[in-house]
Design a protein around this motif. Structure first.
Motif, mmCIF file in Angstrom:
data_model
loop_
_atom_site.group_PDB
_atom_site.id
_atom_site.type_symbol
_atom_site.label_atom_id
_atom_site.label_comp_id
_atom_site.label_asym_id
_atom_site.label_seq_id
_atom_site.Cartn_x
_atom_site.Cartn_y
_atom_site.Cartn_z
ATOM 1 N N PRO A 61 59.845 -1.383 15.090
ATOM 2 C CA PRO A 61 59.854 -1.988 16.429
ATOM 3 C C PRO A 61 59.470 -3.465 16.379
ATOM 4 O O PRO A 61 58.712 -3.899 15.497
ATOM 5 C CB PRO A 61 58.813 -1.161 17.186
ATOM 6 C CG PRO A 61 58.847 0.176 16.517
ATOM 7 C CD PRO A 61 59.077 -0.123 15.059
ATOM 8 N N ALA A 62 59.972 -4.228 17.341
ATOM 9 C CA ALA A 62 59.781 -5.677 17.344
ATOM 10 C C ALA A 62 58.319 -6.085 17.347
ATOM 11 O O ALA A 62 57.959 -7.139 16.815
ATOM 12 C CB ALA A 62 60.502 -6.296 18.541
ATOM 13 N N ILE A 63 57.462 -5.244 17.929
ATOM 14 C CA ILE A 63 56.040 -5.571 17.960
ATOM 15 C C ILE A 63 55.444 -5.679 16.557
ATOM 16 O O ILE A 63 54.415 -6.323 16.371
ATOM 17 C CB ILE A 63 55.230 -4.529 18.768
ATOM 18 C CG1 ILE A 63 55.474 -3.113 18.245
ATOM 19 C CG2 ILE A 63 55.563 -4.609 20.242
ATOM 20 C CD1 ILE A 63 54.576 -2.057 18.872
ATOM 21 N N ALA A 64 56.110 -5.077 15.569
ATOM 22 C CA ALA A 64 55.589 -5.079 14.202
ATOM 23 C C ALA A 64 56.282 -6.088 13.297
ATOM 24 O O ALA A 64 55.871 -6.255 12.139
ATOM 25 C CB ALA A 64 55.719 -3.681 13.592
ATOM 26 N N HIS A 65 57.315 -6.769 13.772
ATOM 27 C CA HIS A 65 58.093 -7.644 12.891
ATOM 28 C C HIS A 65 57.237 -8.705 12.208
ATOM 29 O O HIS A 65 57.291 -8.880 10.983
ATOM 30 C CB HIS A 65 59.219 -8.321 13.676
ATOM 31 C CG HIS A 65 60.351 -7.406 13.998
ATOM 32 N ND1 HIS A 65 61.507 -7.835 14.617
ATOM 33 C CD2 HIS A 65 60.512 -6.075 13.796
ATOM 34 C CE1 HIS A 65 62.323 -6.807 14.785
ATOM 35 N NE2 HIS A 65 61.737 -5.730 14.297
#
Length: 316
Positions: free
Chosen positions: A72-76
């Protein structure tokens, strides 16, 4: 490639599964590991390709010299930062990060360490294969529509960072221009924007992930005609005198047109093997992120309620 490259995939959701398959199919490349915080998801993808499953990102790094980040983008940002600090090449799905300062940090780190940082703007490969970037003069007007039904995926970010950012990247590549003015409105799942670029091009963008009928179109109005491209059906209508390459016969169609995800994976592996800059760089991802954040801000999308950011951090 004389030496096989070990590439791990971080994120075992739907899109992570696609990445696993593309990496596993590459010549000269080994899918080394699948990582996910959910052990069942990691194991499901790992079993398909007979590779280890990990719930510890450090374990994936130990098994890999390059990493595809499809979490997910929150982890990129956090995952890419850790991988680059460990000396691993990184392919990160879009958006490259969720704040400009974070993107800048990743770009600087990759440059300092001599590592590949590639961003997953796959639609660019399709547009290039069609010939949309061949014209030297930019369009005077661009209209983009990107609608899809609700899937439950990528909803940790707004529709601007999820869907509209594809068209943002293409527009930047088509025009080489910067935003002069932006007017936008919408909410997390549907947004519209009107941009004026500093070269005079006017842009209309519409994106929704609550529409029952999938639609992904780009209309380019030039002073000598119009090009309309359908990204779903891979068809084009062109009234300009400049030819396109949109009508490919199955076996003659390039991989960048028929399977842009596989093409991007191959391009990443080739950049890692040769030590070259990737086709879609960290700076490309940063520039698309910049526009996306400006559109979110103009639309008044309630980013403060998102768990992953405060407004101050997003613009940092």
């Amino acid at each position: 490639m004389t030496k096989r490259i070990k590439i791990g995939v971080a994120g075992a959701g739907v899109f992570g599964g696609y990445h696993c398959s593309k990496i596993a199919d590459l010549d000269g490349v080994d899918l080394s590991c699948v990582y996910d915080l959910d052990p069942e998801k990691a194991l499901t993808q790992a079993r398909k390709h007979n590779v280890p499953a990990e719930t510890d990102f450090d374990a994936l790094l130990d098994r890999s010299e390059a990493v595809v980040i499809a979490a997910p983008a929150i982890a990129h940002y956090e995952l890419a930062l850790k991988a680059l600090n460990a000396g691993r090449h990184v392919f990160v799905e879009k958006p490259v990060a969720l704040a400009l300062g974070e993107a800048d940090e990743l770009i600087a780190l990759a440059r300092t360490k001599g590592l590949v940082l590639q961003v997953g703007h796959q639609e660019r490969y399709v547009a290039e294969a069609v010939g949309l970037f061949d014209r030297k003069k930019p369009p005077v007007k661009i209209d983009c529509i990107r609608h899809t039904a609700a899937t439950g995926r990528c909803e940790d970010v707004s529709v601007v960072l999820d869907l509209m950012i594809h068209d943002i990247d293409l527009i930047r590549k088509l025009t080489g221009a910067e935003i002069e003015t932006v007017v936008a409105y919408g909410e997390r799942n549907a947004a519209d924007a009107e941009l004026t670029l500093d070269n005079g091009t006017s842009v209309m963008l519409a994106a929704s992930r609550r529409d029952g009928s999938p639609e992904r179109r780009m209309t380019l109005v030039y002073d000598d005609g119009v090009v309309e491209f359908d990204f779903i059906n891979r068809t084009a209508e062109n009234t300009t005198p400049s030819p396109l390459h949109a009508c490919f016969d199955g076996e003659h169609a390039p991989l960048s047109f028929t399977d842009p995800l596989a093409y991007g994976a191959a391009a990443f592996a080739a950049a890692v093997a040769a030590g070259d800059a990737p086709q879609v760089t960290g700076m490309d991802g940063r520039q698309a992120l910049d526009w996306a954040l400006r559109i979110e801000e103009a639309a008044g999308i309630d980013i403060a309620s998102n768990q992953y950011k405060t407004p101050e951090r997003r613009r940092a």
